[in-house]
Design an enzyme around this catalytic site. Structure first.
Site, PDB file in Angstrom:
ATOM      1  N   ASN A  65      -0.132  -3.038  15.944  1.00  0.00           N
ATOM      2  CA  ASN A  65      -0.267  -3.445  14.709  1.00  0.00           C
ATOM      3  C   ASN A  65       0.896  -3.020  13.630  1.00  0.00           C
ATOM      4  OD1 ASN A  65      -1.054  -4.137  12.008  1.00  0.00           O
ATOM      5  ND2 ASN A  65      -2.753  -2.540  11.974  1.00  0.00           N
ATOM      6  N   GLY A 108      -1.265   6.367  -0.227  1.00  0.00           N
ATOM      7  CA  GLY A 108      -1.295   7.377   1.175  1.00  0.00           C
ATOM      8  C   GLY A 108      -0.720   8.782   0.609  1.00  0.00           C
ATOM      9  N   ARG A 112       1.345  13.824   7.054  1.00  0.00           N
ATOM     10  CA  ARG A 112       2.375  14.369   8.013  1.00  0.00           C
ATOM     11  C   ARG A 112       3.571  14.778   7.836  1.00  0.00           C
ATOM     12  NH1 ARG A 112      -0.485   9.229  11.343  1.00  0.00           N
ATOM     13  NH2 ARG A 112      -0.583   8.563   9.256  1.00  0.00           N
ATOM     14  N   LEU A 172       0.905  -1.240  -0.087  1.00  0.00           N
ATOM     15  CA  LEU A 172       0.128  -0.028  -0.081  1.00  0.00           C
ATOM     16  C   LEU A 172       1.057   1.185   0.004  1.00  0.00           C
ATOM     17  CD1 LEU A 172      -2.628  -1.243   2.790  1.00  0.00           C
ATOM     18  CD2 LEU A 172      -2.444  -1.583   0.206  1.00  0.00           C
ATOM     19  N   ALA A 173       0.905   1.781  -1.154  1.00  0.00           N
ATOM     20  CA  ALA A 173       1.739   3.263  -1.213  1.00  0.00           C
ATOM     21  C   ALA A 173       0.991   4.207  -1.640  1.00  0.00           C
ATOM     22  CB  ALA A 173       3.137   2.823  -2.093  1.00  0.00           C
TER      23      ALA A 173
HETATM   24  C1  UD1 Z   1      -1.513   2.168   9.812  1.00  0.00           C
HETATM   25  C2  UD1 Z   1      -2.424   1.071  10.469  1.00  0.00           C
HETATM   26  C3  UD1 Z   1      -2.048   0.979  11.911  1.00  0.00           C
HETATM   27  C4  UD1 Z   1      -0.911   0.744  12.152  1.00  0.00           C
HETATM   28  C5  UD1 Z   1       0.265   1.369  11.242  1.00  0.00           C
HETATM   29  C6  UD1 Z   1       1.640   0.846  11.379  1.00  0.00           C
HETATM   30  C7  UD1 Z   1      -4.716   1.524   9.359  1.00  0.00           C
HETATM   31  C8  UD1 Z   1      -5.767   2.220   9.431  1.00  0.00           C
HETATM   32  N1  UD1 Z   1      -3.633   1.966  10.534  1.00  0.00           N
HETATM   33  O1  UD1 Z   1      -1.625   3.310  10.159  1.00  0.00           O
HETATM   34  O2  UD1 Z   1      -3.068   0.265  12.693  1.00  0.00           O
HETATM   35  O3  UD1 Z   1      -0.387   0.603  13.488  1.00  0.00           O
HETATM   36  O4  UD1 Z   1      -0.239   1.530   9.749  1.00  0.00           O
HETATM   37  O5  UD1 Z   1       2.530   1.512  10.785  1.00  0.00           O
HETATM   38  O6  UD1 Z   1      -4.420   0.929   8.284  1.00  0.00           O
HETATM   39  N2  UD1 Z   1      -2.305   4.036   2.012  1.00  0.00           N
HETATM   40  C9  UD1 Z   1      -2.964   3.937   0.919  1.00  0.00           C
HETATM   41  N3  UD1 Z   1      -4.031   4.699   0.614  1.00  0.00           N
HETATM   42  C10 UD1 Z   1      -4.618   5.385   1.606  1.00  0.00           C
HETATM   43  C11 UD1 Z   1      -3.979   5.328   2.954  1.00  0.00           C
HETATM   44  C12 UD1 Z   1      -2.960   4.844   2.960  1.00  0.00           C
HETATM   45  O7  UD1 Z   1      -2.166   3.541   0.006  1.00  0.00           O
HETATM   46  O8  UD1 Z   1      -5.742   5.871   1.383  1.00  0.00           O
HETATM   47  C13 UD1 Z   1      -0.878   3.529   2.432  1.00  0.00           C
HETATM   48  C14 UD1 Z   1       0.105   4.543   2.780  1.00  0.00           C
HETATM   49  O9  UD1 Z   1       0.802   4.905   1.729  1.00  0.00           O
HETATM   50  C15 UD1 Z   1       1.009   3.825   3.862  1.00  0.00           C
HETATM   51  C16 UD1 Z   1       0.071   2.727   4.383  1.00  0.00           C
HETATM   52  O10 UD1 Z   1      -1.107   2.636   3.667  1.00  0.00           O
HETATM   53  O11 UD1 Z   1       2.249   3.274   3.207  1.00  0.00           O
HETATM   54  C17 UD1 Z   1      -0.337   3.015   5.850  1.00  0.00           C
HETATM   55  O12 UD1 Z   1      -1.050   4.281   5.723  1.00  0.00           O
HETATM   56  P1  UD1 Z   1      -0.699   5.340   6.789  1.00  0.00           P
HETATM   57  O13 UD1 Z   1      -1.728   6.457   6.618  1.00  0.00           O
HETATM   58  O14 UD1 Z   1       0.544   5.566   6.853  1.00  0.00           O
HETATM   59  O15 UD1 Z   1      -1.448   4.608   8.047  1.00  0.00           O
HETATM   60  P2  UD1 Z   1      -0.865   4.631   9.839  1.00  0.00           P
HETATM   61  O16 UD1 Z   1      -1.696   5.731  10.377  1.00  0.00           O
HETATM   62  O17 UD1 Z   1       0.433   4.755   9.911  1.00  0.00           O
HETATM   63 MG    MG Z   2       2.071   5.005   8.523  1.00  0.00          MG
END
Ligand code: UD1
Ligand code: MG
Length: 469
Positions: free
Chosen positions: A169, A11, A15, A8-9
């Site tokens: 997690n 986001g 922040r 998943l990349a």
């Molecule tokens: C997420 C987890 C959290 C965990 C943490 C570990 C969720 C809701 N939460 O939180 O439980 O402890 O990771 O590091 O999953 N991404 C997408 N599309 C989106 C949003 C995010 O591809 O719409 C990708 C981001 O690029 C990233 C990853 O998913 O690589 C995680 O997203 P991020 O927003 O960093 O989640 P956390 O708040 O860190």
């Molecule tokens: Mg994260």
């Protein structure tokens, strides 16, 4: 095991407060998403999907040549929605899915293998890598009832007692492809307006599926990067690990805290590295080299027993064995410094081949030149390679002696074994074994200084006489 992987990349990385997608931020000179895929690659899955957003072309570029396909998440509506985008591309796939976050770059292939092993052994539908987080953090909490996992609750939704749970997690999961059907049951999180992938755990528990959370790594390895503070910390962990690895294989460091080594660089044993050395890109350093302070070597190959002296920059070039470069030298891209050659103080070399045993010890510019073996380049020699429009080449044969302060106006060729007198401006080819001299002939005016002195004395006495009353 029939395996597919999803990273998943997509986001926004809000922040990070950056125009650059979060997963392209570097950890020791390498984008985090590349770190993740490099670990993943070792699992040899033939089906790897990276989820990117509409502004993810940079991510595609960073992964050019990697064995991955891309899925588009049109809007960043959360990790649950991101996995949905990948699932559309996985229709017809039946087997185990390994899901990773592009922002967890230090994950090792060994930990991923451990997860897959436990996932299969315990016959779990979903297996989570968890870890113990020290100090304040915003990771999702693993909620257990006895030993059984009941849910993952995000920091923002956790109550006071859940906030105290330190098993968290990592965002890395193994799940059976049939579980993807539950993605449609995830409801939007009202506070954030996102679909949380973590909600799938509670949903799966309610359906009676087998869920496991396994502490398979520590916070150092599983650290998730959301802020620049996190990035700096992860880079520090990674740097420590890389330096320890090279020390184990026989490299000495005077001050490990000030040395930066790209994860893909390689260093031979018995090489000694002084403080403030940067080894970047896919640089390869040979055995028994010495890298003195403040040197930066980028995408280059340095042969065995070479010495790179203080404050030197080498870019996309080759330095062969036993050569010495620096102090204060700049070897620009496309150069080859021959075996036992010497590039000394304040010498710049650009797109040039310097033959074995050749010496340019002081204050020179050698650009677009091909210089044979055992040539002596005198101090202050300049290849004049640019006529304002085009670059031209200089060819210097073996065993040539170039006197100091020579300008070589390219295109020009100096034949093997020729000599060029100091201070010459060479504009025509020099035949082999000839002496080329182009400076004006020196002449002497005998006793000129004496005449000047006596003229000065008589002028002074004339002035004095005038001042008399
Ligand atoms: C997420 C987890 C959290 C965990 C943490 C570990 C969720 C809701 N939460 O939180 O439980 O402890 O990771 O590091 O999953 N991404 C997408 N599309 C989106 C949003 C995010 O591809 O719409 C990708 C981001 O690029 C990233 C990853 O998913 O690589 C995680 O997203 P991020 O927003 O960093 O989640 P956390 O708040 O860190
Ligand atoms: Mg994260």
């Amino acid at each position: 095991m029939n395996l597919a992987t999803v990273v998943l990349a997509a986001g926004l990385g809000t922040r990070m407060k950056s125009a650059l997608p979060k997963v392209l931020h570097n950890v020791n000179g390498k984008p985090m998403v590349q770190h993740v895929i490099d670990s993943l690659k070792q699992l040899r899955s033939g089906n790897n999907i990276v989820v990117i957003g509409p502004s993810g072309s940079g991510v595609k570029d960073a992964l050019a040549g990697y064995p991955v396909a891309f899925a588009l998440q049109k809007e960043p509506k959360g990790t649950g929605d991101a996995l949905k985008a990948a699932a559309r591309q996985l229709k017809g796939f039946s087997g185990t899915l390994l899901i990773l976050s592009g922002d967890t770059p230090l994950i090792s292939a060994a930990t991923l293998r451990n997860l897959l092993r436990l996932h299969a052994k315990n016959r779990e539908d979903v297996s989570i890598i968890s870890f113990i987080a020290e100090g304040p953090h915003s990771y999702g909490r693993i909620i257990r009832e006895g030993a059984k996992v009941k849910a993952v609750v995000e920091a923002g939704d956790a109550d006071e007692s859940q906030k105290k749970i330190n098993e968290v997690n990592s965002g890395i999961y193994a799940l059976e492809s049939r579980v993807l059907a539950l993605l449609g049951e995830i409801r939007v999180n009202k506070a954030k307006g996102e679909y949380y992938l973590t909600d799938i755990i509670g949903i799966a528990v309610r359906k009676g599926l087998r869920i496991g959370a396994h502490i398979l790594g520590n916070e150092t390895e599983l650290t998730g990067i959301n802020t620049r503070e996190d990035l700096c910390r992860a880079a520090h962990y990674n740097r420590e690990k890389i330096i320890s690895k090279w020390m184990e294989s026989g490299v000495s460091f005077m001050d490990r805290s000030s040395v930066f080594i790209h994860p893909d660089a390689k260093i031979g044993s018995d090489t000694v590295i002084y403080p403030n050395v940067h080894i970047e890109g896919g640089t390869i350093i040979g055995k028994g080299c010495v890298l003195y302070p403040n040197t930066r070597i980028v995408d280059s190959a340095i042969g065995d027993h070479a010495v790179i002296k203080d404050s030197t920059l080498i870019e996309s070039s080759v330095v062969k064995h036993r050569a010495a470069v620096g102090p204060f030298a700049h070897v620009r891209p496309g150069s080859v410094i021959g075996a036992s050659a010497k590039i000394g103080n304040f010498v710049e070399v650009k797109k040039s081949v310097i033959g074995a045993g050749t010496k340019a010890s002081h204050l020179s510019y050698l650009g677009d030149a091909e210089i044979g073996e055992n040539v002596n380049i005198g101090a202050g020699t300049i290849t004049c390679n640019y006529d304002g429009k085009e670059k031209h080449r200089t060819l210097i044969g073996a065993d040539v002696f170039i006197g100091s302060d020579t300008q070589i106006v390219a295109p020009v060729k100096i034949g093997k074994g020729a000599y060029v007198g100091a201070g010459s401006t060479i504009t025509k080819d020099v035949p082999p074994l000839a002496l080329a001299l182009s400076r004006t002939v020196q002449r002497h005016i005998e006793n000129w200084a004496l005449r000047k002195q006596s003229q000065a004395t008589s002028k002074k006495s004339r002035v004095k006489e005038k001042k008399l009353p």
